[in-house]
Design a protein around this motif. Structure first.
Motif, PDB file in Angstrom:
ATOM      1  N   GLN A  28      64.965 -30.895 -27.059  1.00  0.00           N
ATOM      2  CA  GLN A  28      63.601 -31.399 -26.963  1.00  0.00           C
ATOM      3  C   GLN A  28      62.962 -31.576 -28.336  1.00  0.00           C
ATOM      4  O   GLN A  28      62.174 -32.506 -28.544  1.00  0.00           O
ATOM      5  N   SER A  29      63.298 -30.704 -29.279  1.00  0.00           N
ATOM      6  CA  SER A  29      62.725 -30.832 -30.616  1.00  0.00           C
ATOM      7  C   SER A  29      63.165 -32.121 -31.296  1.00  0.00           C
ATOM      8  O   SER A  29      62.446 -32.675 -32.133  1.00  0.00           O
ATOM      9  N   ILE A  30      64.351 -32.620 -30.933  1.00  0.00           N
ATOM     10  CA  ILE A  30      64.859 -33.871 -31.500  1.00  0.00           C
ATOM     11  C   ILE A  30      64.309 -35.078 -30.747  1.00  0.00           C
ATOM     12  O   ILE A  30      63.939 -36.096 -31.363  1.00  0.00           O
ATOM     13  N   LEU A  31      64.212 -34.987 -29.432  1.00  0.00           N
ATOM     14  CA  LEU A  31      63.886 -36.155 -28.619  1.00  0.00           C
ATOM     15  C   LEU A  31      62.407 -36.305 -28.298  1.00  0.00           C
ATOM     16  O   LEU A  31      61.924 -37.441 -28.153  1.00  0.00           O
ATOM     17  N   ASP A  32      61.687 -35.209 -28.156  1.00  0.00           N
ATOM     18  CA  ASP A  32      60.258 -35.331 -27.849  1.00  0.00           C
ATOM     19  C   ASP A  32      59.551 -36.000 -29.017  1.00  0.00           C
ATOM     20  O   ASP A  32      59.747 -35.646 -30.176  1.00  0.00           O
ATOM     21  N   GLY A  33      58.759 -36.972 -28.705  1.00  0.00           N
ATOM     22  CA  GLY A  33      58.103 -37.750 -29.743  1.00  0.00           C
ATOM     23  C   GLY A  33      58.803 -39.063 -30.032  1.00  0.00           C
ATOM     24  O   GLY A  33      58.246 -39.935 -30.718  1.00  0.00           O
ATOM     25  N   THR A  34      60.035 -39.235 -29.511  1.00  0.00           N
ATOM     26  CA  THR A  34      60.762 -40.497 -29.719  1.00  0.00           C
ATOM     27  C   THR A  34      60.485 -41.497 -28.605  1.00  0.00           C
ATOM     28  O   THR A  34      60.872 -42.654 -28.714  1.00  0.00           O
ATOM     29  N   ASP A  35      59.874 -41.064 -27.512  1.00  0.00           N
ATOM     30  CA  ASP A  35      59.620 -41.910 -26.344  1.00  0.00           C
ATOM     31  C   ASP A  35      60.917 -42.327 -25.646  1.00  0.00           C
ATOM     32  O   ASP A  35      60.949 -43.313 -24.923  1.00  0.00           O
ATOM     33  N   ILE A  36      62.001 -41.566 -25.856  1.00  0.00           N
ATOM     34  CA  ILE A  36      63.273 -41.840 -25.176  1.00  0.00           C
ATOM     35  C   ILE A  36      63.337 -40.993 -23.903  1.00  0.00           C
ATOM     36  O   ILE A  36      63.275 -39.767 -23.973  1.00  0.00           O
ATOM     37  N   PRO A  37      63.464 -41.615 -22.730  1.00  0.00           N
ATOM     38  CA  PRO A  37      63.645 -40.812 -21.509  1.00  0.00           C
ATOM     39  C   PRO A  37      64.974 -40.065 -21.555  1.00  0.00           C
ATOM     40  O   PRO A  37      65.999 -40.641 -21.931  1.00  0.00           O
TER      41      PRO A  37
END
Length: 391
Positions: free
Chosen positions: A346-355
């Motif tokens: 989540q630390s990598i993906l949250d904020g990227t708007d990638i589902p």
């Protein structure tokens, strides 16, 4: 093109509230395209309370999935949770299949369900199979990987074996349209012009030790001898210790890295226990003639290899979505902070708007690079591994 929507709920007992939360987050009235399918992960409690049944009944498309002991989608924070990803598209279609009960490794049951699911497709061979298989004592992950490869003509197979939060996994279930099964396999045939990519994280090279050896005698997932000596003798020579009853102490912390010697990528096999005869019982088959080494798994390595795999999956271009399965062995390696791997994702993906959709699994089904040059792949069963499908 495929679009992905996600939703989650922590409402285990309030069925009406759980359904309302899922529908509100999905906003299905505006977000769905022509064809849709749902994949679902949850604690087993959501089945007994009726939440899974009613959520699936409220959705206008097929839903398949599995129980788990840890899962996540964007925005989720709770440990005990139900999560859902909806794949929707105008030009990609989805056909859902469910096998009859599996009492043994019977390929006919898989083939019948596959043929039935594929019969309505106008695309011919599917581009991808998403598979949710049961965790059974007498049916291995290799069976699902190998059989579905033969049945589908080597279509890439990506999926998981079910688990749950109990030490013996007795509540692990496969989910199909609100019903839960201990002994059936559910799957989705994804048909259309898509190019799924796969990314894997297992054991870093620095965590591999010991002499390379050849499997000289085995029976399915029972490893008997390597280099013509008992496997227990080989493990003792590496510094592992023997318990008073003759079994190997802590063997599950030292997985095997297996090379099929056919040019395809290596896979990891967990060793669960040793038998009174001195055999190692593993989480997948070890055919005679393959080469193996021993590695170790620790929390830092899990986080490092997870970060590398997730970062690789999003580095080339922004994906439409990521589907991620990680082995329950990696979960338990995290000790007193078992959700650390999910938090790293989540630390990598949250904020990227990638589902994205993450769930822990009993074994991981994912293609690896094949023996031929180019983009050829071979479907494999994995242990102690994180696998990612990028769509």
């Amino acid at each position: 093109m495929i679009k992905a929507l996600t939703a989650y709920t922590s409402e285990v007992d309030d069925v009406e509230a759980a359904v309302s939360e899922i529908l509100e987050q999905l906003n299905t009235g505006r977000g769905l395209l022509k064809n849709s399918v749902g994949i679902l992960a949850c604690y087993a409690d959501f089945i007994g309370s009726g939440v899974v049944r009613d959520i699936c009944a409220a959705l206008p498309f097929d839903v398949v999935g599995s129980t788990t002991l840890g899962n996540a989608v964007p925005g989720s924070k709770d440990r005990i949770m139900l999560s859902l990803m909806v794949l929707t598209s105008d030009d990609v279609s989805f056909s859902v299949g469910l096998t009859a009960p599996l009492t043994r490794e019977e390929e006919e049951a898989l083939k019948f369900a596959y043929d039935e699911a594929a019969s309505g497709s106008i695309h011919g061979k599917p581009a991808l199979i998403l598979c949710f298989a049961p965790l059974l004592m007498n049916v291995s992950g290799d069976f699902f990987a190998d059989s579905m490869s033969r049945i589908s003509g080597e279509t890439p197979l990506f999926g998981m074996l079910s688990v749950d939060h109990n030490s013996d996994y007795h509540e692990s279930r496969v989910i199909h349209n609100g019903m839960a099964y201990a002994d059936r396999c559910a799957f989705v045939l994804v048909n259309g012009d898509i190019e799924p990519r796969f990314f894997i994280g297992s054991l870093a090279m620095k965590m591999r030790f010991g002499r390379e050896c050849v499997v000289t005698e085995s029976q399915g997932n029972q490893l008997h001898t390597v280099n013509n000596i008992p496997v227990t003798d080989y493990l003792l020579s590496l510094g592992l210790k023997k318990n008073d009853d003759g079994t190997i102490s802590g063997i599950n912390a030292f997985p095997f890295i297996v090379d099929y010697n056919d040019g395809s990528a290596t896979v990891v096999r967990s060793a669960f226990a040793t038998t009174p005869e001195g055999y190692a019982v593993c989480g997948g088959n070890l055919p005679e003639g393959v080469t193996m080494t021993v590695g170790s798994l620790d929390a830092d390595d899990v986080l490092e290899t997870t970060a590398e795999a997730v970062s690789s999956a999003i580095s080339a271009k922004r994906p439409e979505c990521l589907i991620i399965f990680s082995c329950v062995g990696r979960y338990y390696t995290m000790g007193y902070d078992p959700m650390s791997e999910i938090e790293k994702i989540q630390s990598i993906l949250d904020g990227t708007d990638i589902p994205y959709y993450v769930a822990y699994s009993g074994s991981e089904l994912c293609p690896v690079s094949g023996p031929n040059s180019g983009n050829s792949t071979v479907n494999r069963n994995h242990n102690d591994t994180i696998v990612i499908c990028r769509l």
